[in-house]
Design a protein around this motif. Structure first.
Motif, PDB file in Angstrom:
ATOM      1  N   LYS A  60       0.808  -1.210   0.000  1.00 20.48           N
ATOM      2  CA  LYS A  60       0.000   0.000   0.000  1.00 20.48           C
ATOM      3  C   LYS A  60       0.847   1.269   0.000  1.00 20.48           C
ATOM      4  CE  LYS A  60      -3.885  -2.198   0.010  1.00 20.48           C
ATOM      5  NZ  LYS A  60      -4.723  -2.189  -1.215  1.00 20.48           N
ATOM      6  N   GLU A  61       1.977   1.249   0.700  1.00 16.18           N
ATOM      7  CA  GLU A  61       2.809   2.460   0.756  1.00 16.18           C
ATOM      8  C   GLU A  61       3.356   2.807  -0.625  1.00 16.18           C
ATOM      9  OE1 GLU A  61       5.454   0.891   3.734  1.00 16.18           O
ATOM     10  OE2 GLU A  61       4.707   2.328   5.218  1.00 16.18           O
ATOM     11  N   ILE A  62       3.870   1.792  -1.328  1.00 20.85           N
ATOM     12  CA  ILE A  62       4.387   2.028  -2.678  1.00 20.85           C
ATOM     13  C   ILE A  62       3.251   2.439  -3.605  1.00 20.85           C
ATOM     14  CG2 ILE A  62       5.508   0.953  -4.674  1.00 20.85           C
ATOM     15  CD1 ILE A  62       7.047  -0.818  -2.770  1.00 20.85           C
ATOM     16  N   GLU A  63       2.109   1.778  -3.471  1.00 22.89           N
ATOM     17  CA  GLU A  63       0.971   2.097  -4.330  1.00 22.89           C
ATOM     18  C   GLU A  63       0.501   3.531  -4.110  1.00 22.89           C
ATOM     19  OE1 GLU A  63      -3.437   0.306  -5.481  1.00 22.89           O
ATOM     20  OE2 GLU A  63      -2.575  -0.070  -3.504  1.00 22.89           O
ATOM     21  N   SER A  64       0.442   3.981  -2.862  1.00 19.92           N
ATOM     22  CA  SER A  64      -0.028   5.332  -2.566  1.00 19.92           C
ATOM     23  C   SER A  64       0.895   6.383  -3.165  1.00 19.92           C
ATOM     24  CB  SER A  64      -0.125   5.538  -1.046  1.00 19.92           C
ATOM     25  OG  SER A  64      -1.033   4.630  -0.478  1.00 19.92           O
ATOM     26  N   ILE A  65       2.192   6.188  -2.998  1.00 17.47           N
ATOM     27  CA  ILE A  65       3.163   7.161  -3.516  1.00 17.47           C
ATOM     28  C   ILE A  65       3.140   7.182  -5.041  1.00 17.47           C
ATOM     29  CG2 ILE A  65       5.614   7.732  -3.676  1.00 17.47           C
ATOM     30  CD1 ILE A  65       5.939   6.619  -0.838  1.00 17.47           C
ATOM     31  N   THR A  66       3.132   5.994  -5.668  1.00 22.74           N
ATOM     32  CA  THR A  66       3.163   5.948  -7.134  1.00 22.74           C
ATOM     33  C   THR A  66       1.865   6.469  -7.735  1.00 22.74           C
ATOM     34  OG1 THR A  66       2.534   3.609  -6.969  1.00 22.74           O
ATOM     35  CG2 THR A  66       4.853   4.110  -7.370  1.00 22.74           C
ATOM     36  N   HIS A  67       0.755   6.347  -6.994  1.00 24.41           N
ATOM     37  CA  HIS A  67      -0.506   6.904  -7.503  1.00 24.41           C
ATOM     38  C   HIS A  67      -0.418   8.426  -7.609  1.00 24.41           C
ATOM     39  CE1 HIS A  67      -4.757   7.172  -8.387  1.00 24.41           C
ATOM     40  NE2 HIS A  67      -4.933   8.004  -7.363  1.00 24.41           N
ATOM     41  N   VAL A  68       0.150   9.045  -6.574  1.00 19.85           N
ATOM     42  CA  VAL A  68       0.322  10.503  -6.603  1.00 19.85           C
ATOM     43  C   VAL A  68       1.353  10.879  -7.668  1.00 19.85           C
ATOM     44  CG1 VAL A  68       0.986  12.536  -5.266  1.00 19.85           C
ATOM     45  CG2 VAL A  68      -0.303  10.683  -4.175  1.00 19.85           C
ATOM     46  N   LEU A  69       2.444  10.101  -7.760  1.00 20.40           N
ATOM     47  CA  LEU A  69       3.464  10.362  -8.785  1.00 20.40           C
ATOM     48  C   LEU A  69       2.871  10.262 -10.182  1.00 20.40           C
ATOM     49  CD1 LEU A  69       6.430  10.793  -9.621  1.00 20.40           C
ATOM     50  CD2 LEU A  69       6.756   8.309  -9.450  1.00 20.40           C
ATOM     51  N   GLU A  70       2.000   9.275 -10.377  1.00 22.11           N
ATOM     52  CA  GLU A  70       1.348   9.082 -11.668  1.00 22.11           C
ATOM     53  C   GLU A  70       0.471  10.289 -12.007  1.00 22.11           C
ATOM     54  OE1 GLU A  70      -1.165   5.450 -13.708  1.00 22.11           O
ATOM     55  OE2 GLU A  70      -1.633   6.060 -11.664  1.00 22.11           O
ATOM     56  N   ASP A  71      -0.293  10.777 -11.022  1.00 22.13           N
ATOM     57  CA  ASP A  71      -1.122  11.965 -11.232  1.00 22.13           C
ATOM     58  C   ASP A  71      -0.261  13.169 -11.607  1.00 22.13           C
ATOM     59  OD1 ASP A  71      -3.755  11.152 -10.964  1.00 22.13           O
ATOM     60  OD2 ASP A  71      -3.691  11.236  -8.787  1.00 22.13           O
ATOM     61  N   TYR A  72       0.827  13.317 -10.871  1.00 16.46           N
ATOM     62  CA  TYR A  72       1.728  14.453 -11.077  1.00 16.46           C
ATOM     63  C   TYR A  72       2.326  14.422 -12.479  1.00 16.46           C
ATOM     64  CZ  TYR A  72       5.823  17.446 -10.236  1.00 16.46           C
ATOM     65  OH  TYR A  72       6.779  18.417 -10.309  1.00 16.46           O
ATOM     66  N   LEU A  73       2.836  13.257 -12.891  1.00 17.24           N
ATOM     67  CA  LEU A  73       3.440  13.125 -14.220  1.00 17.24           C
ATOM     68  C   LEU A  73       2.383  13.238 -15.305  1.00 17.24           C
ATOM     69  CD1 LEU A  73       5.899  10.175 -13.502  1.00 17.24           C
ATOM     70  CD2 LEU A  73       6.500  12.579 -13.833  1.00 17.24           C
ATOM     71  N   GLY A  74       1.182  12.721 -15.029  1.00 18.17           N
ATOM     72  CA  GLY A  74       0.108  12.805 -16.015  1.00 18.17           C
ATOM     73  C   GLY A  74      -0.256  14.245 -16.330  1.00 18.17           C
ATOM     74  N   LYS A  75      -0.310  15.093 -15.302  1.00 16.47           N
ATOM     75  CA  LYS A  75      -0.632  16.496 -15.525  1.00 16.47           C
ATOM     76  C   LYS A  75       0.466  17.188 -16.336  1.00 16.47           C
ATOM     77  CE  LYS A  75      -3.427  16.963 -11.332  1.00 16.47           C
ATOM     78  NZ  LYS A  75      -3.518  17.559  -9.966  1.00 16.47           N
ATOM     79  N   LEU A  76       1.721  16.872 -16.011  1.00 17.38           N
ATOM     80  CA  LEU A  76       2.822  17.460 -16.778  1.00 17.38           C
ATOM     81  C   LEU A  76       2.795  17.014 -18.232  1.00 17.38           C
ATOM     82  CD1 LEU A  76       5.796  17.172 -14.253  1.00 17.38           C
ATOM     83  CD2 LEU A  76       4.523  19.229 -14.855  1.00 17.38           C
ATOM     84  N   SER A  77       2.467  15.718 -18.464  1.00 14.42           N
ATOM     85  CA  SER A  77       2.453  15.192 -19.834  1.00 14.42           C
ATOM     86  C   SER A  77       1.363  15.828 -20.675  1.00 14.42           C
ATOM     87  CB  SER A  77       2.275  13.669 -19.817  1.00 14.42           C
ATOM     88  OG  SER A  77       0.977  13.323 -19.381  1.00 14.42           O
ATOM     89  N   LYS A  78       0.278  16.293 -20.012  1.00 13.60           N
ATOM     90  CA  LYS A  78      -0.821  16.926 -20.733  1.00 13.60           C
ATOM     91  C   LYS A  78      -0.704  18.451 -20.759  1.00 13.60           C
ATOM     92  CE  LYS A  78      -3.999  13.168 -19.636  1.00 13.60           C
ATOM     93  NZ  LYS A  78      -5.225  12.760 -18.899  1.00 13.60           N
ATOM     94  N   GLY A  79       0.406  18.974 -20.195  1.00 12.94           N
ATOM     95  CA  GLY A  79       0.636  20.406 -20.236  1.00 12.94           C
ATOM     96  C   GLY A  79      -0.161  21.195 -19.221  1.00 12.94           C
ATOM     97  N   TYR A  80      -0.662  20.523 -18.166  1.00 14.47           N
ATOM     98  CA  TYR A  80      -1.469  21.221 -17.166  1.00 14.47           C
ATOM     99  C   TYR A  80      -0.615  21.914 -16.099  1.00 14.47           C
ATOM    100  CZ  TYR A  80      -5.406  18.644 -19.102  1.00 14.47           C
ATOM    101  OH  TYR A  80      -6.354  18.124 -19.946  1.00 14.47           O
ATOM    102  N   GLY A  81       0.670  21.696 -16.114  1.00 16.96           N
ATOM    103  CA  GLY A  81       1.543  22.308 -15.119  1.00 16.96           C
ATOM    104  C   GLY A  81       2.845  22.753 -15.752  1.00 16.96           C
ATOM    105  N   ASP A  82       3.536  23.686 -15.073  1.00 16.46           N
ATOM    106  CA  ASP A  82       4.827  24.159 -15.558  1.00 16.46           C
ATOM    107  C   ASP A  82       5.915  23.266 -14.992  1.00 16.46           C
ATOM    108  OD1 ASP A  82       3.679  26.232 -16.956  1.00 16.46           O
ATOM    109  OD2 ASP A  82       3.695  27.568 -15.203  1.00 16.46           O
ATOM    110  N   TYR A  83       6.771  22.815 -15.865  1.00 15.90           N
ATOM    111  CA  TYR A  83       7.854  21.924 -15.442  1.00 15.90           C
ATOM    112  C   TYR A  83       9.097  22.764 -15.168  1.00 15.90           C
ATOM    113  CZ  TYR A  83      11.421  18.299 -15.682  1.00 15.90           C
ATOM    114  OH  TYR A  83      12.472  17.465 -15.404  1.00 15.90           O
ATOM    115  N   LYS A  84       9.619  22.654 -13.939  1.00 11.87           N
ATOM    116  CA  LYS A  84      10.803  23.416 -13.556  1.00 11.87           C
ATOM    117  C   LYS A  84      11.910  22.469 -13.129  1.00 11.87           C
ATOM    118  CE  LYS A  84       7.933  27.276 -11.986  1.00 11.87           C
ATOM    119  NZ  LYS A  84       7.569  28.135 -10.833  1.00 11.87           N
ATOM    120  N   SER A  85      13.122  22.987 -13.095  1.00 14.16           N
ATOM    121  CA  SER A  85      14.268  22.134 -12.763  1.00 14.16           C
ATOM    122  C   SER A  85      14.160  21.583 -11.347  1.00 14.16           C
ATOM    123  CB  SER A  85      15.570  22.930 -12.928  1.00 14.16           C
ATOM    124  OG  SER A  85      15.552  24.077 -12.094  1.00 14.16           O
ATOM    125  N   GLU A  86      13.563  22.369 -10.418  1.00 14.50           N
ATOM    126  CA  GLU A  86      13.443  21.874  -9.043  1.00 14.50           C
ATOM    127  C   GLU A  86      12.496  20.685  -8.950  1.00 14.50           C
ATOM    128  OE1 GLU A  86       9.884  24.397  -6.972  1.00 14.50           O
ATOM    129  OE2 GLU A  86      11.885  25.264  -6.892  1.00 14.50           O
TER     130      GLU A  86
END
Length: 771
Positions: A60-86
């Motif tokens: 569950k711990e890995i699943e919870s973190i990767t679910h949020v990571l997946e959401d985060y990367l999904g938004k970036l891939s669709k251009g919904y967020g600004d990607y910065k070096s940090e």
């Protein structure tokens, strides 16, 4: 939480660290090219697969973190967020925490990971730790290199055994009890050292060795090169034989010449003997090389083989846990675990099968109440099977659930702008089913841990395309869905059909070639503004090869083409067929594919190149990319220009039972530039009109089965055919017959005894122009 099952633990270690490594590599690439949408999509897919693996194992711990990571990367891939070096620091911190959790799942050693903090760092609620802390965390993950994950080539062969869990999930296999007992008795933990000492033999002996997969892949590539060299040597042997035959013919002429010195004759005979000896030795060498290269290729292929049970073993637990989570009852059947496949297939097919099973459970299988209401048996059934036939591995995932809903798929395709209603009406059922493989396509209205993002089926399609395979779907609403994945077993060499277009040679993988045809230009018809030919019991759309590959190569000799005929190759991919117009068909060859690298990597419709036995460069066609580009395009200029030369592309149907008259009329009309279709009686003519309506009909009256008057009566009953102009050409010239023809609707009535060729063509021109 530690994974209890040893085999599952070992597979998860390899799989999870591979996904994390690919995400890290993708992030590093994004630092160089931060605007790469494809880069975001790639690492998104890796996170999606990692989340799925962790979820089915209850991590569950890995699943919870990767679910949020997946959401985060999904938004970036669709251009919904600004990607910065940090953002890289945040992602790398998360990946380090995931590695610690993976280590915990493998070793049972408690990882000091704060899941909430990790999620907050990723969602920018907390700043990322400084770089020193990150490096410290990374260095603590792998202290001893001997504890690193085993090589991917060491995936153990896991025998599948039946499991029954609380009556919810059962699995069966095609293995016998004896095979299971033998397999279980052979299970041993993987040793810490890279060798085992034999106790049954004297002295030191290494029984097993670990091989770097890259070295094995390189060996396979060199084996392919050897096979190609063997083919060239065999061709050289044939060339020597042909040369010897020419010399022997020349020798007969040379010996008949008077005045030649006996010494010269002896020298000539010696030369012939040496060439004969060279021919024999060359043939012997070619035969020996053929034997050795085939054995070497077969041996390397066998070294890379692993059983499908290595992958199948994870699914009983998957289905059990997911069916409980979804409140469904499922009976799982596993078949063909003993079938062996190449290491790459075993490694790569896991994610694809996983997504198909998860989709079957989430989308396909109904709840117990739904199945009872629909009169369906409970528990539901999912079957995963593997088999090998000829040179292909066949994987099937089948369920008896809801099936695919064509109307729902159409509505989704329209809503996301993939097709409009008119375009969808032109697609076949299999083409509509194929839309579910589009990236981002999902019939779910909300995203869950299991589905809804539309990337799972895209992973399945990428798997098949990478290995030059195909995917087919059979589905019926209310009864279930079956996915067929067909993958070739040989990746080192390719069997190609070599074709010529504009003086250049191209290679088409032979497994996609359905048939080669010689097509008369008048047989090319436009159906809904698209050029087609009649192939078997269906119409197949055709395209001009040079519209997609316009490169020309000016040879010294001119390219001669028959103006009345076209050479066509019918290709089939994922149940779709297209006819490709080319210039020449040369031969079949076995080649080693050299993929493009660097700047050339993105060339469309080309998967690589090779050097033919003749020394010429040959480009290899990427069939999946070519079919994607063909879809949705209406008419192609090169083909249109060729067809337009055939007198406006207006076809004429001649219905005449007399062979001589029919041939004479066909010669006259084709000589004036019109394509001609023929029939021997009214019934045959009516059938051809219904399949492909002509632009004008020329018919006789007296014919067997159905006469001309009967034919005209039937034509006028059809709304789509009644406006076709009709010329009656008959020997019946009485006023009664003429009036009958006009009454039925004939546009012109010509008598054979008064036949005039110019009058006929003027009538044809007039009626065709007005049609």
């Amino acid at each position: 939480m530690k994974i209890e099952d040893q085999e599952i633990r070992e597979i998860f270690e390899i799989d999870s660290l591979d996904h994390i490594q690919k995400i890290e590599s993708g992030i590093l690439d994004l630092e160089q090219n931060p605007n790469s949408q494809e880069g975001f999509k790639t690492i998104f897919r890796e996170a999606h697969s990692l989340k799925g693996s962790a979820g089915i194992l209850g991590l569950k711990e890995i699943e919870s973190i990767t679910h949020v990571l997946e959401d985060y990367l999904g938004k970036l891939s669709k251009g919904y967020g600004d990607y910065k070096s940090e953002d890289n620091d945040r992602i790398f911190y998360v990946l380090d925490q995931l590695k610690l959790l993976v280590k915990q799942a493998i070793t049972g050693e408690k990882a000091k990971v704060d899941v909430k903090k990790t999620v907050d760092v990723l969602t920018k609620k907390e700043p990322p730790p400084n770089q020193k802390d990150i490096n410290s965390n990374r260095s603590s993950i792998f202290i001893n290199k001997s504890n690193q994950a085993p090589s991917s080539s060491e995936i153990p062969s896991i025998p599948i055994s039946p499991k029954v869990n609380d009556g919810v999930v059962e699995s069966t296999t095609s293995q016998t009890d004896e095979r299971k007992k033998a397999s279980n008795s052979e299970k041993k933990p993987i040793p810490e050292t890279s060798f085992q000492k034999s106790s049954s033999k004297k002295g030191f002996r290494i029984e097993t060795m670990r091989v770097d997969p890259e070295k094995l892949d390189a060996l396979l590539g060199n084996t392919g090169e050897l096979i190609i060299a063997k083919n060239r040597i065999q061709k050289r042997s044939l060339e020597i034989s042909e040369l010897l035959m020419q010399l022997e013919e020349f020798s007969k002429i040379w010996r008949s010449i008077k005045g030649i010195e006996p010494k010269e004759r002896v020298n000539w005979d010696n030369i012939l003997k040496k060439i004969i000896t060279l021919k024999a030795k060359c043939q012997q060498d070619a035969t020996k090389l053929d034997l050795v290269s085939n054995k070497l290729d077969e041996g390397v292929q066998k070294v890379r083989l692993l059983p499908l049970s290595s992958v199948f073993e994870i699914f009983p637990r998957v289905v059990r846990d997911l069916s409980r989570e979804l409140g469904k009852e499922v009976y799982l059947t596993l078949e063909g675990g003993e079938v062996t496949a190449d290491k790459l297939i075993i490694e790569e097919c896991k994610d694809s099968l996983m997504h198909l099973v998860r989709n079957a459970l989430d989308h396909g299988i109904e709840t117990r109440e739904e199945r009872v209401n629909n009169g369906k048996a409970n528990p539901a059934r999912i079957r995963i099977s593997g088999s090998q036939k000829d040179n292909f591995i066949n994987l099937i995932v089948e369920d008896d659930g809801r099936g695919l809903d064509i109307e729902t798929i159409k509505e989704k395709a329209i809503s996301i702008g993939l097709y409009n209603a008119q375009e969808l009406s032109d697609l076949t059922e299999s083409q509509i089913f194929g839309l579910i493989f589009q990236q981002g396509f999902s019939t779910r209205t909300e995203v869950t841990n299991l589905s809804g993002r539309g990337y799972g089926m895209d992973i399945v399609r990428n798997f098949a395309e990478r290995f030059k395979g195909t995917i087919e779907i059979e589905s019926s609403k209310g009864t279930g869905t079956k996915f067929f994945i067909k993958i070739p077993t040989n990746f080192s060499t390719n069997h190609l059909l070599i074709v010529g277009v504009n003086g250049w040679k191209y290679g088409i993988p032979i497994e996609f070639v359905k048939q080669s045809l010689v097509v008369r230009k008048e047989e090319i018809r436009f159906v809904e503004s698209k050029p087609t030919i009649h192939f078997g019991n269906e119409f197949v759309r055709i395209i001009s090869f040079s519209d997609f590959f316009p490169v020309t190569y000016q040879r010294k000799e001119s390219i001669k083409k028959n103006k009345r005929y076209e050479t066509c190759i019918v290709l089939e991919y994922n149940s779709e067929k297209y006819g490709i117009i080319i210039d020449y068909i040369y031969e079949k060859q076995e080649i080693l594919l050299k993929p493009f690298l660097g700047l050339l990597e993105g060339i469309r419709n080309i998967s690589g190149t090779t050097i033919l036995e003749s020394g010429e460069i040959c480009c290899i066609i990427n069939i999946s990319e070519l079919f994607k580009e063909i879809k949705g395009k209406a008419l192609y200029n090169n083909l249109k220009e060729d067809i337009v030369q055939s007198k406006k592309n207006k076809s004429i149907l001649i219905i005449e039972d007399s062979l001589i008259t029919r041939a004479q009329l066909q010669r006259i009309i084709e000589g004036n530039g019109y394509p001609v279709i023929t029939a021997t009686n009214g019934q045959e003519g009516l059938n051809k009109c219904q399949i492909s309506p002509p632009d004008l009909i020329l018919t006789d009256i007296e014919m067997p089965i159905m006469d001309g008057f009967g034919f005209i009566r039937e034509i006028k009953k059809h709304e789509t055919l009644r406006r076709i102009p009709i010329i009656v050409l008959t020997s019946l010239g009485s006023n009664e017959h003429i009036e009958m023809g006009k009454m039925l609707g004939a546009d012109s009535y010509l008598v054979k005894s008064q036949f005039d060729q110019s009058l006929l063509m003027k009538t044809v021109e007039r009626l065709v122009a007005g049609s």
